[in-house]
Enzyme design. Structure first.
Site, PDB file in Angstrom:
ATOM      1  N   ALA A  99       0.836  -1.198   0.000  1.00  0.00           N
ATOM      2  CA  ALA A  99       0.000   0.000   0.000  1.00  0.00           C
ATOM      3  C   ALA A  99       0.879   1.259   0.000  1.00  0.00           C
ATOM      4  O   ALA A  99       1.367   1.683  -1.040  1.00  0.00           O
ATOM      5  CB  ALA A  99      -0.939  -0.033   1.199  1.00  0.00           C
ATOM      6  N   ARG A 100       1.125   1.818   1.182  1.00  0.00           N
ATOM      7  CA  ARG A 100       1.999   2.967   1.349  1.00  0.00           C
ATOM      8  C   ARG A 100       2.780   2.812   2.655  1.00  0.00           C
ATOM      9  O   ARG A 100       2.248   2.306   3.650  1.00  0.00           O
ATOM     10  CB  ARG A 100       1.200   4.279   1.376  1.00  0.00           C
ATOM     11  CG  ARG A 100       0.628   4.693   0.031  1.00  0.00           C
ATOM     12  CD  ARG A 100       1.711   5.066  -0.962  1.00  0.00           C
ATOM     13  NE  ARG A 100       1.198   5.532  -2.248  1.00  0.00           N
ATOM     14  CZ  ARG A 100       0.988   4.752  -3.293  1.00  0.00           C
ATOM     15  NH1 ARG A 100       1.217   3.441  -3.203  1.00  0.00           N
ATOM     16  NH2 ARG A 100       0.545   5.265  -4.429  1.00  0.00           N
ATOM     17  N   ASP A 152       6.961  -3.873   0.139  1.00  0.00           N
ATOM     18  CA  ASP A 152       7.229  -3.273  -1.168  1.00  0.00           C
ATOM     19  C   ASP A 152       7.294  -1.759  -1.049  1.00  0.00           C
ATOM     20  O   ASP A 152       7.801  -1.087  -1.938  1.00  0.00           O
ATOM     21  CB  ASP A 152       6.150  -3.666  -2.171  1.00  0.00           C
ATOM     22  CG  ASP A 152       6.491  -3.217  -3.581  1.00  0.00           C
ATOM     23  OD1 ASP A 152       7.586  -3.598  -4.074  1.00  0.00           O
ATOM     24  OD2 ASP A 152       5.700  -2.479  -4.193  1.00  0.00           O
ATOM     25  N   GLU A 158      11.016   6.334   2.262  1.00  0.00           N
ATOM     26  CA  GLU A 158      11.199   5.715   0.957  1.00  0.00           C
ATOM     27  C   GLU A 158      11.821   6.727   0.003  1.00  0.00           C
ATOM     28  O   GLU A 158      11.304   7.848  -0.091  1.00  0.00           O
ATOM     29  CB  GLU A 158       9.850   5.243   0.410  1.00  0.00           C
ATOM     30  CG  GLU A 158       9.937   4.407  -0.849  1.00  0.00           C
ATOM     31  CD  GLU A 158       8.581   3.881  -1.315  1.00  0.00           C
ATOM     32  OE1 GLU A 158       8.240   4.124  -2.487  1.00  0.00           O
ATOM     33  OE2 GLU A 158       7.878   3.255  -0.493  1.00  0.00           O
ATOM     34  N   HIS A 177       9.441  -0.746  -4.118  1.00  0.00           N
ATOM     35  CA  HIS A 177       8.179  -0.236  -4.671  1.00  0.00           C
ATOM     36  C   HIS A 177       7.997  -0.790  -6.086  1.00  0.00           C
ATOM     37  O   HIS A 177       7.692  -0.042  -7.027  1.00  0.00           O
ATOM     38  CB  HIS A 177       8.172   1.298  -4.681  1.00  0.00           C
ATOM     39  CG  HIS A 177       6.788   1.870  -4.569  1.00  0.00           C
ATOM     40  ND1 HIS A 177       6.490   2.980  -3.821  1.00  0.00           N
ATOM     41  CD2 HIS A 177       5.604   1.477  -5.120  1.00  0.00           C
ATOM     42  CE1 HIS A 177       5.211   3.267  -3.914  1.00  0.00           C
ATOM     43  NE2 HIS A 177       4.643   2.359  -4.691  1.00  0.00           N
TER      44      HIS A 177
END
Length: 315
Positions: free
Chosen positions: A232-233, A257, A262, A281
């Site tokens: 997701a985030r 991910d 980030e 990501h």
């Protein structure tokens, strides 16, 4: 250049340039004038008469020049970066690319679950050392999976879990609507939803409700053999709390991910944890991206012509 029906703005997504998107749109709309803008000047000139613009974003200057624009088709699922109020004021409809990632991200999720169940990350480390040593594994089959967010991606994950005979729990903003999972909870019942799950999959948008949703309390609520999968985030998870729980083996693992921060700094402790797998990501990468974007666009051009409700409309 002739006046375009569809104008493709300058962009690169997942290493794919705009020429691939132009080709995919032309294949689906052979009777339309589909044009690619190659420079800022071409964008300003061509958008003046374009009916539809396709791209990552559109700024105030371009929008002011767009005299006949009816639709801006964003090639991202998220549209929080767009000047949505301004687009609305100009009478321009906005659609997103929701649904293009269902297949590839769902495969990433299932792969992450299997990798942790079968301890592939441990196998890779042992292989690099040429070390032949057996280890215990588990199965995804028959487990309980909590899917947080039941949009296009969450539903694709649930669909692909059917063959594993798992029990599924969903979390969504409107639980009264039900869903594809065996049970559905609201975000105010998040702890109840994840308490029995061997796998907790985050597939929800980042909002004020979900920011920091997986904090120290939530991680302590999860089973000690649980694996957290986040596609997701990053800010949905309290990173410091997650590092603490992973270091102390209070949950079995995490497949990330997305991270917060980030990109993940080289010296971040997450890199050194053997029970965490990290991808940059990357779950959204697929060679089919522009093909799926073009499918949505072609459908919406037909709807625009017929005066019907647009697919994936957000403004």
């Amino acid at each position: 250049m002739s006046d375009p029906d569809v104008l493709v703005l300058r962009q690169t997504i997942h290493g794919l340039g705009p020429d691939e998107l132009v080709a995919a749109i032309r294949d689906r709309l052979p009777d339309a004038e589909v044009t690619r803008a190659r420079t800022p000047a071409e964008e300003r000139d061509l958008i003046r008469t374009a009916r539809v613009a396709v791209g990552l974003t559109i700024d105030e200057e371009l929008l002011a020049a767009a005299e006949e624009l009816e639709l801006f088709a964003c090639v991202f699922a998220g549209t929080g970066h767009l000047p949505r109020d301004l687009l609305d004021d100009h009478g321009v409809a906005v659609t997103n690319a929701s649904g293009v990632h269902g297949s590839n991200i769902a495969e990433h999720v299932i792969g992450s679950m299997i990798a942790h169940a079968r301890q592939f990350h441990r196998a890779y480390r042992q292989q690099s050392r040429r070390e032949w040593r057996t280890y215990e594994t588990t199965e995804v089959y028959g487990s309980t999976v909590a899917v947080v967010g039941l949009g296009a991606i969450g539903q694709a994950v649930v669909d692909r879990l059917e063959s594993f005979d798992v029990d599924t729990v969903g979390v969504r903003y409107s639980p009264e609507k039900g869903g594809p999972t065996d049970d559905v909870y609201g975000f105010d019942e998040f702890h109840e939803a994840v308490t029995d799950a061997e796998y907790v999959v985050l597939a929800c948008p980042l909002t004020e409700t979900t920011r920091g949703l997986v904090d120290a309390d939530a991680l302590r609520t999860m089973r000690p053999d649980a694996v957290l999968v986040n596609i997701a985030r990053g800010p949905i998870v309290d990173t410091d709390a997650l590092v603490t729980e992973l270091r102390n083996n209070r949950i079995r693992g995490a497949a990330l991910d997305v991270t917060d921060p980030e990109p993940l700094p080289e010296d971040h402790p997450l890199w050194g944890l053997s029970n965490a797998t990290i991808t940059p990501h990357n779950a959204g990468h697929t060679p089919e991206y522009y093909e799926r974007v073009a499918d949505i666009l072609a459908d919406n051009v037909a709807r625009l012509d017929a005066g019907d409700e647009l697919r994936n409309r957000v403004v």
